[in-house]
Design a protein around this motif. Structure first.
Motif, PDB file in Angstrom:
ATOM      1  N   ALA A 110      -0.307   3.738  -3.163  1.00  0.00           N
ATOM      2  CA  ALA A 110      -0.998   4.999  -2.870  1.00  0.00           C
ATOM      3  C   ALA A 110      -0.452   6.166  -3.685  1.00  0.00           C
ATOM      4  O   ALA A 110      -1.119   7.192  -3.823  1.00  0.00           O
ATOM      5  N   GLU A 161      -4.212   9.179   0.492  1.00  0.00           N
ATOM      6  CA  GLU A 161      -4.307   8.110   1.482  1.00  0.00           C
ATOM      7  C   GLU A 161      -2.947   7.442   1.581  1.00  0.00           C
ATOM      8  O   GLU A 161      -2.042   7.701   0.785  1.00  0.00           O
ATOM      9  N   GLY A 162      -2.785   6.590   2.600  1.00  0.00           N
ATOM     10  CA  GLY A 162      -1.519   5.897   2.764  1.00  0.00           C
ATOM     11  C   GLY A 162      -0.535   6.681   3.621  1.00  0.00           C
ATOM     12  O   GLY A 162      -0.826   7.771   4.115  1.00  0.00           O
ATOM     13  N   VAL A 204      -1.237  12.601  -3.226  1.00  0.00           N
ATOM     14  CA  VAL A 204      -1.543  11.388  -2.463  1.00  0.00           C
ATOM     15  C   VAL A 204      -2.570  11.755  -1.398  1.00  0.00           C
ATOM     16  O   VAL A 204      -2.372  12.693  -0.630  1.00  0.00           O
ATOM     17  N   SER A 231       0.822  -1.209   0.000  1.00  0.00           N
ATOM     18  CA  SER A 231       0.000   0.000   0.000  1.00  0.00           C
ATOM     19  C   SER A 231       0.857   1.260   0.000  1.00  0.00           C
ATOM     20  O   SER A 231       0.406   2.321  -0.458  1.00  0.00           O
TER      21      SER A 231
END
Length: 293
Positions: free
Chosen positions: A120, A181-182, A179, A116
């Protein structure tokens, strides 16, 4: 120390220079990979990216930089927006001065490209020379200058400069909101960044939720909720995931045994480490190493 620096250092990510020089003719570049990040810096002239990501071939000019992550669509770079050669048979490689166009091309191998952490990030990142802020253009100019002069040790110098380019590219993605998320997105929250920095700097430490909360100045419920929402793990779950990602990169080093990796990652026994590693990567450490060789 910020959260990004120990992340990059922990994974021991380094750029490998694949090509630095000119191209002539009906040239084609096919640099697709399911395990590596590829980057291309136009150091002279122009090139075109053919990819389903864009409705028409994307023009790259001197000083432009493009990054392809392993989850990018299959793509090609060529001399023309209208014509895409079937192969690279007509590509002529030259020195920088004689090339109609010139590139610095390199890759960064990822031990866990499907994690992930990398998924991401945008699959493709394009940074135009005139829109890159302050630091990135300066570094790009240094790369181009070193490419064009080709002094003693130039390839080594270019590789080290490209290490810096990669870090600045990630910073660019974070600061430009690319970005959402993550882990990289979570670094924009100062208190989350504190907790992440602690985990990234000392993954071998037996962190507890109480300890992380005290250091980050957050309650257990808030820290856990933020980690879950942005990263998809609990704080301790992310600690485990981070340890195993570091382990995967260490396993790629020829002088590291499974026993050494298990110890450095904070596991008390090889069986416990192997069980956790297999749960994360669907294969035991030994098989993972053999597959990567």
């Amino acid at each position: 120390m910020d959260a990004l620096t120990p992340l990059i250092n922990g994974l021991n990510l380094h750029a490998k220079l694949i090509y630095s020089g000119g191209v002539c003719g009906r040239w084609l570049m096919d640099h697709n990979s399911e395990t590596s990040v590829w980057f291309h810096l136009v150091s002279k002239g122009q090139g075109f990216v053919h990819s389903p990501r864009w409705p028409a071939p994307l023009a790259l000019n001197t000083g432009d930089l493009i990054l392809f992550l392993p989850h990018a669509a299959r793509h090609f770079l060529s001399y023309s927006p209208e014509h895409l050669p079937d192969n690279d048979r007509d590509t002529r490689l030259t020195d920088w001065l004689d090339g109609e166009a010139a590139f610095v091309c390199g890759e960064i191998e990822l031990a866990a490209p499907k994690s992930s952490l990398w998924q991401a990030l945008p699959a493709e990142v394009v940074i135009r020379r005139n829109l890159a802020g302050n630091m990135l253009p300066r570094l790009i100019e240094l790369v181009i200058e070193e490419t064009s002069t080709q002094g003693f040790g130039s390839d080594s110098v270019i590789e080290r400069l490209c290490d810096g380019l990669f870090v600045l590219l990630i910073r660019y993605c974070i600061e430009e909101g690319l970005v959402r998320e993550g882990v990289f997105a979570a670094m924009q929250d100062k208190r989350l960044a504190t907790a992440l920095g602690l985990i990234h700097q000392q993954p071998w430490h037996a962190w507890t939720l109480n300890e992380l909360c005290a250091r980050a100045g957050m309650s257990k419920s808030v820290l856990s909720e933020k980690f879950s929402a942005l990263i998809g793990h609990s704080p301790i779950g992310y600690l485990t995931s981070w340890r195993l990602q570091i382990a995967a990169h260490w396993l790629l080093e020829p002088d590291m045994t499974v026993e050494k990796v298990a110890e450095r990652c904070g596991y008390n026994s090889v069986p416990a480490f192997s069980k956790a590693f297999k749960r994360q990567f669907a294969q035991p450490p030994g098989a993972f190493r053999r597959h990567k060789e």
